[in-house]
Each structure stands twice: as C-alpha cells, then as structure tokens.
Design an enzyme around this catalytic site. Structure first.
Site, PDB file in Angstrom:
ATOM      1  N   LEU A  12      -1.750 -43.924 -44.668  1.00 34.04           N
ATOM      2  CA  LEU A  12      -2.639 -43.681 -45.813  1.00 34.04           C
ATOM      3  C   LEU A  12      -4.051 -43.356 -45.325  1.00 34.04           C
ATOM      4  CD1 LEU A  12      -3.216 -43.630 -48.850  1.00 34.04           C
ATOM      5  CD2 LEU A  12      -3.696 -46.097 -48.718  1.00 34.04           C
ATOM      6  N   TYR A  62      -1.576 -55.380 -41.867  1.00 32.59           N
ATOM      7  CA  TYR A  62      -0.340 -55.705 -41.143  1.00 32.59           C
ATOM      8  C   TYR A  62       0.783 -55.345 -42.106  1.00 32.59           C
ATOM      9  CZ  TYR A  62       3.163 -58.365 -38.551  1.00 32.59           C
ATOM     10  OH  TYR A  62       4.276 -58.724 -37.835  1.00 32.59           O
ATOM     11  N   THR A  63       1.560 -54.306 -41.784  1.00 34.75           N
ATOM     12  CA  THR A  63       2.507 -53.776 -42.771  1.00 34.75           C
ATOM     13  C   THR A  63       3.986 -53.960 -42.390  1.00 34.75           C
ATOM     14  OG1 THR A  63       2.302 -51.600 -41.744  1.00 34.75           O
ATOM     15  CG2 THR A  63       0.901 -52.014 -43.651  1.00 34.75           C
ATOM     16  N   ASP A 103       2.998 -53.742 -54.381  1.00 34.81           N
ATOM     17  CA  ASP A 103       3.912 -54.195 -55.445  1.00 34.81           C
ATOM     18  C   ASP A 103       4.578 -55.521 -55.055  1.00 34.81           C
ATOM     19  OD1 ASP A 103       5.184 -52.763 -53.358  1.00 34.81           O
ATOM     20  OD2 ASP A 103       6.945 -52.361 -54.592  1.00 34.81           O
ATOM     21  N   TYR A 126       4.766 -61.152 -46.124  1.00 36.35           N
ATOM     22  CA  TYR A 126       3.874 -59.997 -46.246  1.00 36.35           C
ATOM     23  C   TYR A 126       3.182 -59.993 -47.621  1.00 36.35           C
ATOM     24  CZ  TYR A 126       2.650 -55.114 -47.245  1.00 36.35           C
ATOM     25  OH  TYR A 126       2.001 -53.974 -47.642  1.00 36.35           O
ATOM     26  N   LYS A 130      -0.847 -60.360 -48.458  1.00 40.53           N
ATOM     27  CA  LYS A 130      -1.586 -59.324 -49.208  1.00 40.53           C
ATOM     28  C   LYS A 130      -2.207 -59.938 -50.461  1.00 40.53           C
ATOM     29  CE  LYS A 130      -1.855 -55.464 -48.528  1.00 40.53           C
ATOM     30  NZ  LYS A 130      -2.873 -54.702 -47.761  1.00 40.53           N
TER      31      LYS A 130
HETATM   32  N1  LIG Z   1       3.705 -48.470 -46.499  1.00 39.39           N
HETATM   33  C1  LIG Z   1       4.048 -48.913 -47.686  1.00 39.39           C
HETATM   34  O1  LIG Z   1       5.166 -48.675 -48.158  1.00 39.39           O
HETATM   35  C2  LIG Z   1       3.077 -49.713 -48.513  1.00 39.39           C
HETATM   36  C3  LIG Z   1       3.512 -50.237 -49.747  1.00 39.39           C
HETATM   37  C4  LIG Z   1       2.610 -50.972 -50.512  1.00 39.39           C
HETATM   38  C5  LIG Z   1       1.319 -51.158 -50.068  1.00 39.39           C
HETATM   39  N2  LIG Z   1       0.933 -50.657 -48.848  1.00 39.39           N
HETATM   40  C6  LIG Z   1      -0.429 -50.910 -48.404  1.00 39.39           C
HETATM   41  O2  LIG Z   1      -1.062 -49.662 -48.219  1.00 39.39           O
HETATM   42  C7  LIG Z   1      -2.030 -49.761 -47.179  1.00 39.39           C
HETATM   43  C8  LIG Z   1      -1.822 -48.643 -46.181  1.00 39.39           C
HETATM   44  O3  LIG Z   1      -0.520 -48.787 -45.612  1.00 39.39           O
HETATM   45  P1  LIG Z   1       0.078 -47.738 -44.586  1.00 39.39           P
HETATM   46  O4  LIG Z   1       1.423 -47.402 -45.078  1.00 39.39           O
HETATM   47  O5  LIG Z   1      -0.906 -46.656 -44.325  1.00 39.39           O
HETATM   48  O6  LIG Z   1       0.224 -48.675 -43.312  1.00 39.39           O
HETATM   49  P2  LIG Z   1       0.140 -48.317 -41.768  1.00 39.39           P
HETATM   50  O7  LIG Z   1       0.559 -46.914 -41.527  1.00 39.39           O
HETATM   51  O8  LIG Z   1       0.849 -49.423 -41.074  1.00 39.39           O
HETATM   52  O9  LIG Z   1      -1.412 -48.407 -41.489  1.00 39.39           O
HETATM   53  C9  LIG Z   1      -2.100 -49.613 -41.348  1.00 39.39           C
HETATM   54  C10 LIG Z   1      -3.148 -49.402 -40.303  1.00 39.39           C
HETATM   55  O10 LIG Z   1      -3.862 -50.635 -40.139  1.00 39.39           O
HETATM   56  C11 LIG Z   1      -4.147 -50.768 -38.765  1.00 39.39           C
HETATM   57  N3  LIG Z   1      -4.430 -52.148 -38.387  1.00 39.39           N
HETATM   58  C12 LIG Z   1      -3.566 -53.162 -38.144  1.00 39.39           C
HETATM   59  N4  LIG Z   1      -4.245 -54.257 -37.756  1.00 39.39           N
HETATM   60  C13 LIG Z   1      -5.565 -53.920 -37.752  1.00 39.39           C
HETATM   61  C14 LIG Z   1      -6.751 -54.610 -37.430  1.00 39.39           C
HETATM   62  N5  LIG Z   1      -6.732 -55.888 -37.017  1.00 39.39           N
HETATM   63  N6  LIG Z   1      -7.935 -53.963 -37.531  1.00 39.39           N
HETATM   64  C15 LIG Z   1      -7.975 -52.671 -37.924  1.00 39.39           C
HETATM   65  N7  LIG Z   1      -6.883 -51.951 -38.230  1.00 39.39           N
HETATM   66  C16 LIG Z   1      -5.681 -52.582 -38.146  1.00 39.39           C
HETATM   67  C17 LIG Z   1      -2.890 -50.263 -38.076  1.00 39.39           C
HETATM   68  O11 LIG Z   1      -3.184 -49.953 -36.742  1.00 39.39           O
HETATM   69  P3  LIG Z   1      -2.002 -50.040 -35.620  1.00 39.39           P
HETATM   70  O12 LIG Z   1      -1.061 -48.947 -35.974  1.00 39.39           O
HETATM   71  O13 LIG Z   1      -2.746 -49.851 -34.358  1.00 39.39           O
HETATM   72  O14 LIG Z   1      -1.399 -51.401 -35.775  1.00 39.39           O
HETATM   73  C18 LIG Z   1      -2.577 -49.028 -38.916  1.00 39.39           C
HETATM   74  O15 LIG Z   1      -3.235 -47.889 -38.428  1.00 39.39           O
HETATM   75  C19 LIG Z   1      -1.898 -51.179 -46.637  1.00 39.39           C
HETATM   76  O16 LIG Z   1      -2.856 -51.999 -47.222  1.00 39.39           O
HETATM   77  C20 LIG Z   1      -0.526 -51.607 -47.075  1.00 39.39           C
HETATM   78  O17 LIG Z   1      -0.442 -53.011 -47.193  1.00 39.39           O
HETATM   79  C21 LIG Z   1       1.781 -49.934 -48.077  1.00 39.39           C
END
Ligand SMILES: NC(=O)c1ccc[n+]([C@@H]2O[C@H](COP(=O)([O-])OP(=O)(O)OC[C@H]3O[C@@H](n4cnc5c(N)ncnc54)[C@H](OP(=O)(O)O)[C@@H]3O)[C@@H](O)[C@H]2O)c1
Length: 285
Positions: A12, A62-63, A103, A126, A130
C-alpha cells in the site's frame, strides 16, 4: 501539503507515495523501515521534526497474520507500540494521523456488513494488535483518521491475486476456502480515497474497501476468469484448510462514514480486479 508515509516500501505504501506524488501541490516523503523504524520513539520524533509534515499516512505494520500467533510480542511492538510512537509525535507537532487498520478487528459473527462504530472483538493476534493501535490513536491524538480495509492486493509485494496466478501456472486444480466472506481491495483505489480524506478535517473512523463481497473461492474464480485461465478452482471449508490464525468468517465492511461525510464511494471489487489484472499483464508482457 506535505505528507509523510510510513511503510513506504510495502504494497500500500508504495502506491500511496506514487499517487500522492502525481499532485504537484503535494510534497511526499516516503519512509521505509530503514529510514524510519516506527518502533523507535526517538526516530519517530526526529523524522517528524525534520520533515514537519502536515499529515502522516501510516501504512507500516506487522502484517503476517499467521506468524503473529507465535510472534505476539513482536506484532504488538510494531502495530501497537509503533503506532503509539507515531501518535505521540503527531500530537506533539499538531499533525494529522491516518492509521490504516483492518476488517480483522471484528469477530465475523455478523450476517450484515459491519459499520464503523459497531462492536469490535478481534479473533486473532494480528487483529488484536491492530485494534490496540486503533485505541492508542484514538486516545492519544486529536486529529486522526482510522481507515479499516480488507483483502488488499496491488502491484507491489505478495498478495492473494499474485499467489493464485502463480499457482495456476504450476497446478491443474486449486482448492480455495468458500466460508470466509470479505471484500477484496485494490491498493490504487484505497490510495485514492486516502488522498481525498487526508486533505480534509473530517476526522474519525472509516471503512475503505472495494464495494461488494465474495468468498476467497469466488475471488479465486474471478481471478482465473478475468485472466482467461482454464484452471479448475474447487471450494473447500476453513476446517479442511486449517491455518495457525483463526479468521472472521464474515468481515464485510459497510461504508457508513464515506456516505455520511460525502465522499465518493469505491468501485465494485470485480471492476477493480479487472483493471489490476490488465495492468499486471501489461507490465509482464
Ligand atoms: N494486506 C492486507 O490484506 C491488509 C488487510 C487489511 C489491512 N491491512 C493494513 O494495511 C496496511 C498496509 O498493508 P500492506 O498490505 O501494504 O502490508 P505490507 O506490504 O506488509 O507493508 C507493511 C510495511 O510495513 C513495514 N514495516 C514493518 N515493520 C516496520 C517497522 N518497525 N517500522 C517501519 N516499517 C515497518 C514493512 O517493511 P518490511 O517489509 O521490511 O517488513 C512493510 O514495508 C497495514 O496497516 C495493514 O495492517 C492490510
């Protein structure tokens, strides 16, 4: 307007930075984990003081939903402590904070879409971490947006759509669970909503997903149909495909806040999927 994006290397975060940068009136600072580790309070204060943004879009998290079950402390450190650090720093400098949530804060027992202010009760670690992040944001900041999204996919990073396409080239048949219902969400559509939202003072909790819903099985079938892949997709139950983290069986989110605050709603999930697959295909060819 100056925007700081955390987790700018994530799926994202990358699309948020790319979209916001298209606006010449916006100055965008995208910080990945190595520039800003949100778990370090001093780094949060330092980066915010250095850049003096008007708003933070907090995409870092942390995802790893299943790993969180056995890595609970670490998941809390990133999703709760890290979010607390950004909340404290935002409040100190009078900055808007937009926290991306999930969600999975709901237990999935409902049979109708969850509204923003419905009772939360996460069923996995998780989701609990959140939700802890949400509570810290609401208790520590005055200018916040919480945007809950679901089933996110986009061009960058790993996601369900890419996994299904990869498996389709390796196998003749796939089995996918048919008893978890939610809404797939395209990162570009979510980024567009965040872009609109962050420029306002319409603070509060929002549900931001593509419209409509499906099961993972229906989502997988749609991916194959839209990609013209002839692979057989069979349905199975969650019981047949156990995972370390329990999932809510129904986590469809109603967009009450989008409607009541006069924002344009998201397009239907299948339309977004179609566009994503076209873009992905063009990129691969
Ligand atoms: N993916 C889904 O299906 C989903 C669904 C509902 C909500 N969300 C929410 O949407 C948001 C974006 O998710 P996404 O899918 O883009 O997840 P993502 O691709 O896993 O991205 C999360 C990013 O956070 C970074 N991160 C982890 N620990 C960190 C720290 N201590 N300091 C700084 N950065 C850190 C990760 O870096 P590294 O890669 O180096 O660990 C990664 O680049 C999150 O808040 C997630 O909870 C996601």
């Amino acid at each position: 307007m100056k925007i700081l994006v955390t987790g700018a290397g994530g799926q994202l975060g990358q699309d948020v930075v790319a979209l916001f940068q298209k606006d010449p009136t916006m100055s965008v600072i995208g910080l990945g984990r190595y520039e800003l580790d949100i778990t370090k309070m001093e780094q949060c204060l330092h980066q915010i003081m250095l850049h003096q943004p008007d708003a933070i879009v907090h995409c870092a998290a942390y995802t790893a939903v299943d790993q969180a079950e056995s890595n609970e402390d670490h998941a809390y450190i990133v999703n709760a402590v890290g979010t607390r650090n950004l909340a404290v720093a935002s409040e100190k400098y009078g900055i808007k904070l937009c926290y991306i949530s999930t969600d999975y804060v709901f237990d999935g027992q409902s049979d109708k879409p969850y509204k923003e202010y419905d009772r939360t009760d996460p069923v996995n670690v998780y989701g609990k971490t959140k939700y802890a992040g949400e509570q810290l944001v609401t208790s520590l900041t005055t200018r916040y947006f919480i945007v809950r999204t679901s089933w996110v996919y986009g061009m960058h990073g790993n996601n369900f759509v890419k996994t299904m396409l990869k498996l389709a080239h390796e196998r003749k048949q796939l089995k996918v669970v048919n008893d978890q219902i939610g809404s797939p969400t395209y990162t570009e559509d979510l980024a567009l909503f965040l872009y609109e939202l962050i420029q306002t003072e319409k603070y509060g909790i929002y549900h931001g997903t593509n419209k409509g819903c499906c099961s993972w099985y229906e989502f997988a079938k749609a991916i194959m149909e839209e990609s013209g892949l002839a692979i057989i997709v069979a349905s199975c139950t969650t019981k047949e495909f156990p995972r370390p983290a329990p999932r809510p069986s129904y986590s469809v989110l109603d967009h009450l806040s989008i409607r009541t605050n006069g924002f344009a709603d998201f397009r239907p999930w299948r339309e977004a999927l179609k566009e994503f697959l076209l873009k992905l295909g063009n990129q691969l060819s």
